[in-house]
Design a protein around this motif. Structure first.
Motif, PDB file in Angstrom:
ATOM      1  N   PHE A 419       0.901  -1.147  -0.147  1.00  0.00           N
ATOM      2  CA  PHE A 419       0.016   0.117   0.003  1.00  0.00           C
ATOM      3  C   PHE A 419       0.924   1.281  -0.145  1.00  0.00           C
ATOM      4  O   PHE A 419       2.190   1.387   0.279  1.00  0.00           O
ATOM      5  N   ASP A 421       0.663   4.129   2.126  1.00  0.00           N
ATOM      6  CA  ASP A 421       1.090   4.691   3.439  1.00  0.00           C
ATOM      7  C   ASP A 421       1.879   3.856   4.259  1.00  0.00           C
ATOM      8  O   ASP A 421       1.411   2.732   4.958  1.00  0.00           O
ATOM      9  N   TYR A 423       3.054   4.299   6.942  1.00  0.00           N
ATOM     10  CA  TYR A 423       2.638   4.448   8.258  1.00  0.00           C
ATOM     11  C   TYR A 423       1.118   3.874   8.809  1.00  0.00           C
ATOM     12  O   TYR A 423       1.013   3.345   9.798  1.00  0.00           O
ATOM     13  N   GLY A 424       0.417   3.630   7.707  1.00  0.00           N
ATOM     14  CA  GLY A 424      -0.780   3.096   7.801  1.00  0.00           C
ATOM     15  C   GLY A 424      -1.025   1.576   7.620  1.00  0.00           C
ATOM     16  O   GLY A 424      -1.963   0.889   8.283  1.00  0.00           O
ATOM     17  N   SER A 425      -0.163   0.939   6.931  1.00  0.00           N
ATOM     18  CA  SER A 425      -0.339  -0.537   6.320  1.00  0.00           C
ATOM     19  C   SER A 425       0.316  -1.474   7.628  1.00  0.00           C
ATOM     20  O   SER A 425       0.308  -2.545   7.290  1.00  0.00           O
ATOM     21  N   LEU A 426       1.130  -1.041   8.498  1.00  0.00           N
ATOM     22  CA  LEU A 426       1.160  -1.941   9.629  1.00  0.00           C
ATOM     23  C   LEU A 426       0.455  -1.751  10.851  1.00  0.00           C
ATOM     24  O   LEU A 426       0.114  -0.434  11.494  1.00  0.00           O
ATOM     25  N   ASN A 427       0.073  -2.618  11.419  1.00  0.00           N
ATOM     26  CA  ASN A 427      -0.682  -2.544  12.620  1.00  0.00           C
ATOM     27  C   ASN A 427       0.098  -2.158  13.882  1.00  0.00           C
ATOM     28  O   ASN A 427       0.929  -2.728  14.059  1.00  0.00           O
TER      29      ASN A 427
END
Lengths: 633, 288
Positions: A419, A421, A423-427
Motif C-alpha cells: 500500500f 502509506d 505508516y498506515g499499513s502496519l498494525n
C-alpha cells in the motif's frame, strides 16, 4: 540579489542588520521542541534574506525543519509545543509602521501581520478550508478583519480575487461550500484568500503536493503569474526538486534543521557544492533522462545495498517468449451511488471500464493515471479486495473469479499488495515480526512459530534491516524502513506478482530511490512481476518495462516504456507528460509554458448514461492507443 | 513536521506518573476488593447487628464505631466493608457483561455492515429510547428483585453504548491500510476482527467501562431506593447513601463515608483503566 548568492555563515554576528533590498531578513533562527525547547532542535542557526518580488525555495526532506521555519515566521510554533530560542526576523511592517522583529512581537501585533502582510497556503486544500462556511464568507472574513471594509465591499473584492486566480464562474463560487469544489479549485480559493490583503510575503508550504500533476502545473502557473502581477515575495517550501526548479529564483537546502547550501537556482541545482545536495539531486528521477534505454535502471545513491554489482543495469524482462502471468479481460467495476428515500441507485461511479491488460513474468507494468482514473480499482480487483462488476482476471491461465471462494485463497498468496502509506499499513499494536509472519502462518507456509521467526529474520536482512528489528513496533521505524518491512511481508509468501499501489509516493526522494532500487533488485533475483500503480511519471520512466495509461476508468494507451514516453500517441498521455515539472533551471525565466486548463472530469455518471468504450488499436508492435478523442472538460 | 511531533511525544511517554497511577490504583481497588471478599469471615453478622443506644453516633467517639453509626445504630465501617460485596459485584459484573456483549455486537455490525448492521443498530436505537426505570420496573415486576436480575438489567440497558462506540471505531479501522493489507493476504475475517481491529478499538472502551462501573454502583442504590434492588437489609454503598439522605444535615457521616468508598473505588478503577489503556498501546501515548 547580492546577499542571496553569498550564503550567510552561521558565525555571523547576532546583531541584526537588514539589507535594503530585502523584505525579510532572518538571522540565526533556532527553534526547539520539548521541555524548554531542549529535547529536539527543529531549526538550528538559520539565516536568509528574502528579496522583493522573488521566490525563495526552501527544500529538504521530512524532518528537515522547513515547515517549522515558516511557522516560526508567523509566530505559530508554540501552537505545536515549540519555542523560538534564538534569532531575529526583521520585517518592514506597513501595518505597524516600522521595522519589526517578528520573533519579539506580541501576539496581538502578530495577528495584525498574519494574513495581511504575510500569508500562507497550506498543503492540504481539503482541510485548510472550514467545511461549514462558504468560500465567499471565508475570504471576506480576512478582508473585513484586516481592511475593515463592509460586508458588501468584501464580497465584491472576494469575487475579484476569485477571478484573479482564474476560477471560472466566481460569482457562483462565492456561495459554494468547500466540498463542492475539486482539490485544485480549493487550492485556488486558498490562494485567493492568501492574496486578498495583498501580502508582501506569501508562504506556500507544499501547495501542490496533494494535487494531480496536471492540476499542479496549473496552480504553479497561477502562483507565478500572480507574483509577477502583485510583486509578492514568495517563500516556497517543497521536497520536490523539479517543482523547485520551475518556481524558484533562489534555493535554500536544509537538512536536520540546518542550512546545507544556499544560492541561486541555477547554481544550487546545476552546480551543487555540498555532497548532500548532490546526493539529493541524484536521487530525483528526471523525466526524459532515460531516452533511448529499453530497460529500467537503478538509482545511483549512497547507501546502496552491497549485493548490487552493476548499478546501471536494471532488471530484465523477457516477454514475447512466455504467456502472460496475469491478465485482465474486460475488467469493469462500477460503484453504485444510492440516493433518496428508497435508496435507489441514481448514479454509478465507473471506476474501471473494460480494462484488458497483461502482465508478463519478470516485468514491471506501470499503471499510471490521475486521481479518479481507476488505477487503484484495477489493482484492488486483481487482489480480490473488490469484486468486479464484470470481466475476468486470469492468473496462470485460471480465471480467479470463476473459482469457488476457497480455491481463490491461493491467489492471495501468489499476488501480494503493497500500500501507499507506510505508516498506515502496519498494525501499530503488533511487532514488526508478527506483522511479517502473518501471511506465512495464514497460508501454512510456516508451520511453526520458530520456522516463521527464522523466515522473518532472513527477510529483514534481505530488505536491508536487521533480524533483531522483528521485536520492535512500527512506530520505531522511519517511513522508508516501514516500507521495507511491508516489502518483507509481501515477500514471505514467495509471490509471483506484487502490486505496488503508490508504494513510494509518500517517501522522501532519497529514500524513494533506495526502496525502488530494492524492488528492482528483488525483481532481478526472484523474477517478480510488478504491477506498479502510480501517478509519478518520472518514477515510471525509471522502473517500468511497459506502461499503461488510464483516464476516467479506461485504458487510453499501453505500450513499452520507450513507446509511451518517446512517442506518446494519445492526447491525454501527451498532456500528462507535459505537466510533469522538469528539473532544468538553465531554461531560464521563460522556461514556463502555460498549462492546459480544465479539471479532471468525474467518473460518476447517471444511471443509463454509459460511457463510450474506447477501442484500442495497435499502431506498433505492442503499442496500443485508444482512438477516442480526449476532451478536457 | 508530524514526524518531529511524534518523536517528542514518544520521549515524554511513560512518565513516572503512570507508574504511580498503577500502584495507587491497584492499592485502592485491591484493598477495597480484598476487604469486601473476606468480609463474611471478618463480620459474620453482615453488619446487621442493631444497637439503638449507639444510634447516629458520630465518628471517633467509640472504638466500636470508628466511623460512627447509622440511624439503627449499625457500625458504618463494617457496613461499608460488607456493602462492598454487593456494590463491587454489581458495578464490575454489569460493566464487564455489557462491554462484552456490546463489543461483540459492535465489532460484527461495523465490520460486516449491511443488513445485520442495520437491524442491530435499529434494535440499539429502540433500546436507547426505552427509559431505564421503565425497563427496570418491567423486568423486576416479571422476575422479582435480586442481585443477578439487577446485573442483567444493567447489561441489557448498557450494551448499546459499547456497541455504538465500537461500531464507530470499527467503521474507520476497517478502511485503514493495515486491515486492507490483512485482507489482501487472505487472513480470515474473524482473525482480522480480533487481531487487527479489536486491539486498536480498546482505548475508549476501557475509559467508558471504568466510568460505567461507578455509574452502576450508584444505579444499584437508586434501584434499591425504589424497592427494585437488593433486600434493603443487605448492606450496599448505594443503599447506605439512600438511607442517610434524611440525616444529611444532622449526621453527615452516614452518607459521607459510603460516598468516599464509592469515590475511592472509582478513582482506583480509573487509574487502573488509564494505565491499562496506555500499556496496551505500544506507542505509550498519553491521551486526554
Amino acid at each position: 540579489m547580492q546577499e542571496l548568492t553569498t550564503p550567510l555563515t552561521s558565525t555571523n554576528t547576532v546583531t541584526a542588520s537588514k539589507p535594503a533590498s530585502a523584505i525579510l531578513s532572518l538571522r540565526n533562527l533556532s527553534v526547539g521542541f520539548g521541555q524548554n525547547g531542549k529535547s529536539v532542535r527543529a531549526v538550528e542557526d538559520l539565516s536568509f534574506d528574502l528579496a522583493m518580488n522573488k521566490t525563495l525555495a526552501i527544500v529538504g526532506e521530512s524532518g528537515s525543519g522547513k515547515s517549522i521555519t515558516s511557522l516560526a515566521l508567523l509566530g505559530l510554533v508554540h501552537h505545536l509545543g515549540g519555542s523560538v530560542l534564538n534569532g531575529s526576523a526583521l520585517f518592514n511592517s506597513r501595518v505597524l509602521g516600522r521595522e519589526v522583529d517578528l520573533n519579539s512581537l506580541s501576539e496581538k501585533e502578530l495577528r495584525k501581520i498574519r494574513g495581511d502582510e504575510i500569508s500562507m497556503i497550506f498543503q492540504e486544500p481539503m482541510t485548510s478550508l472550514n467545511p461549514v462556511y462558504t468560500i465567499g464568507t471565508q475570504i471576506s472574513e480576512t478582508l473585513m478583519l484586516h481592511r475593515g471594509v463592509s460586508a458588501a465591499e468584501a464580497r465584491r473584492l472576494t469575487k475579484d480575487y476569485l477571478d484573479l486566480v482564474r476560477l471560472p464562474d466566481a460569482l457562483r463560487l462565492l456561495d459554494a461550500y468547500p466540498h463542492q469544489l475539486s482539490g485544485g479549485m480549493r487550492q485556488r480559493a486558498m490562494i485567493a484568500m492568501a492574496l486578498s490583503c495583498q501580502p508582501k510575503i506569501l508562504i506556500a508550504d507544499e501547495p501542490t503536493t496533494a494535487l494531480d500533476v496536471t492540476i499542479q502545473a496549473q496552480i504553479l502557473h497561477i502562483i507565478r503569474e500572480l507574483q509577477a502581477e502583485l510583486g509578492t515575495a514568495v517563500i516556497f517550501i517543497s521536497h520536490d526538486m523539479s517543482v523547485v526548479s520551475e518556481m524558484a529564483d533562489d534555493v535554500l537546502v536544509m537538512k536536520s534543521g540546518r542550512m546545507v547550501e544556499q544560492g541561486s537556482v541555477e547554481k544550487v541545482l546545476l552546480n551543487p557544492e555540498q555532497e548532500y545536495t548532490q546526493a539529493l539531486l541524484a536521487a530525483v528521477p528526471q523525466i526524459g533522462s532515460m531516452k533511448g534505454q529499453s530497460k529500467p535502471k537503478f538509482f545511483m545513491v549512497p547507501g546502496l545495498s552491497e549485493g548490487t554489482t552493476n548499478p546501471s543495469s536494471g532488471p530484465q524482462a523477457d516477454h514475447n517468449t512466455k504467456a502472460p502471468l496475469l491478465e485482465t479481460k474486460g475488467l469493469t467495476k462500477r460503484f453504485d451511488i444510492r440516493k433518496g428515500l428508497f435508496s435507489r441507485i441514481t448514479h454509478r461511479v465507473h471506476a474501471a471500464e473494460q480494462v484488458s491488460l497483461q502482465l508478463y513474468p519478470g516485468e514491471t507494468l506501470a499503471l499510471v493515471g490521475e486521481s479518479g482514473s481507476g488505477k487503484s480499482t484495477v489493482g484492488k480487483t486483481i487482489q480480490q479486495l473488490i469484486e468486479p462488476t464484470s470481466g475476468e482476471v486470469h492468473f496462470d491461465g485460471q480465471s480467479i473469479f470463476k473459482l469457488p471462494k476457497l480455491a481463490r485463497q491461493r491467489f492471495r498468496r501468489e499476488i501480494q499488495y503493497i500500500f501507499q502509506d507506510p505508516y498506515g499499513s502496519l498494525n501499530p499494536r503488533l511487532t514488526v515480526g508478527q506483522s511479517i509472519m502473518e501471511p506465512a502462518l495464514t497460508h501454512g507456509i510456516a508451520t511453526s512459530k520458530v520456522e516463521a521467526e527464522n523466515m522473518v529474520g532472513a527477510l529483514l536482512e534481505k530488505v536491508g534491516l536487521q533480524p533483531e528489528h522483528a521485536q520492535r513496533y512500527p512506530h520505531e521505524f522511519s517511513g522508508g524502513q516501514r516500507q521495507r518491512i511491508c516489502i518483507a511481508r509481501a515477500l514471505i509468501c514467495d509471490p509471483k506478482v506484487i502490486i505496488a499501489d503508490e508504494s513510494v509516493s509518500a517517501l522522501d526522494v532519497s529514500v524513494q530511490a533506495q526502496v525502488l532500487n530494492l524492488m528492482m533488485q528483488l525483481q532481478q533475483e526472484r523474477a517478480l512481476s510488478y504491477l506498479f500503480i502510480t501517478h509519478d511519471m518520472a518514477v515510471v520512466e525509471r522502473v517500468a518495462h511497459r506502461v499503461a495509461v488510464m483516464y476516467l476508468g479506461q485504458l487510453v494507451e499501453i505500450g513499452s516504456r520507450q513507446q509511451v514516453f518517446e512517442n506518446p500517441q494519445h492526447d491525454y498521455t501527451k498532456r500528462l507528460l507535459d505537466a510533469v515539472p522538469h528539473m532544468d533551471p538553465s531554461r531560464g525565466p521563460g522556461r514556463f509554458k502555460p498549462p492546459l486548463e480544465g479539471e479532471i472530469p468525474s467518473p460518476m455518471r447517471a444511471v443509463g448514461n454509459e460511457p463510450a468504450i474506447n477501442k484500442l488499436e495497435q499502431i506498433a508492435p505492442g503499442h496500443f492507443v485508444s482512438q477516442s478523442d480526449f476532451i478536457p472538460s | 513536521m508530524a514526524n518531529e511531533h511524534s518523536q517528542i511525544e514518544g520521549q515524554v511517554k511513560r512518565s513516572s506518573f503512570r507508574q504511580f497511577e498503577f500502584v495507587a490504583g491497584l492499592m485502592l481497588c485491591g484493598t477495597i476488593g480484598m476487604l469486601a471478599l473476606i468480609s463474611p469471615l471478618l463480620f459474620p453478622d453482615g453488619g446487621q447487628s442493631v444497637n439503638l443506644l449507639a444510634r447516629l453516633m458520630p465518628p471517633l467517639q467509640s472504638s466500636e464505631y470508628p466511623l460512627g453509626a447509622d440511624p439503627l445504630g449499625r457500625d458504618i465501617l463494617t457496613r461499608i466493608i460488607v456493602g462492598g460485596r454487593v456494590s463491587f459485584t454489581v458495578g464490575i459484573l454489569s460493566a464487564l457483561g455489557a462491554v462484552t456483549l456490546g463489543t461483540v455486537i459492535g465489532l460484527f455490525a461495523g465490520y460486516y455492515r449491511g443488513f445485520a448492521d442495520a437491524l442491530l443498530m435499529r434494535f440499539a436505537d429502540i433500546q436507547l429510547a426505552l427509559p431505564f426505570i421503565l425497563l427496570a420496573i418491567t423486568i423486576i415486576a416479571i422476575f422479582g428483585p435480586g442481585l443477578d436480575r439487577i446485573i442483567i438489567l444493567m447489561i441489557v440497558s448498557q450494551w448499546v453504548q459499547y456497541a455504538r462506540l465500537v461500531r464507530g471505531s470499527v467503521l474507520s479501522l476497517r478502511e485503514r491500510e493495515f486491515v486492507q493489507a490483512a485482507r489482501s493476504y487472505g487472513l480470515a475475517n474473524s482473525k482480522i476482527i480480533f487481531r487487527h481491529i479489536l486491539p486498536n478499538a480498546l482505548g475508549p472502551l476501557i475509559i467508558l467501562m471504568t466510568l460505567n462501573v461507578a455509574n452502576n454502583i450508584l444505579l444499584e442504590s437508586s434501584l434499591t431506593f425504589l424497592g427494585l434492588g437488593v433486600d434493603p437489609r443487605v448492606a450496599s454503598w448505594g443503599g447506605m447513601l439512600a438511607e442517610g439522605r434524611n440525616y444529611a444535615q444532622s449526621a453527615w457521616w452516614v452518607t459521607v463515608f459510603p460516598g468516599l468508598a464509592i469515590m475511592m473505588t472509582v478513582l482506583g478503577l480509573n487509574m487502573l483503566g488509564d494505565w491499562l489503556r496506555d500499556n496496551l498501546d505500544p506507542l505509550g501515548r498519553t491521551r486526554l
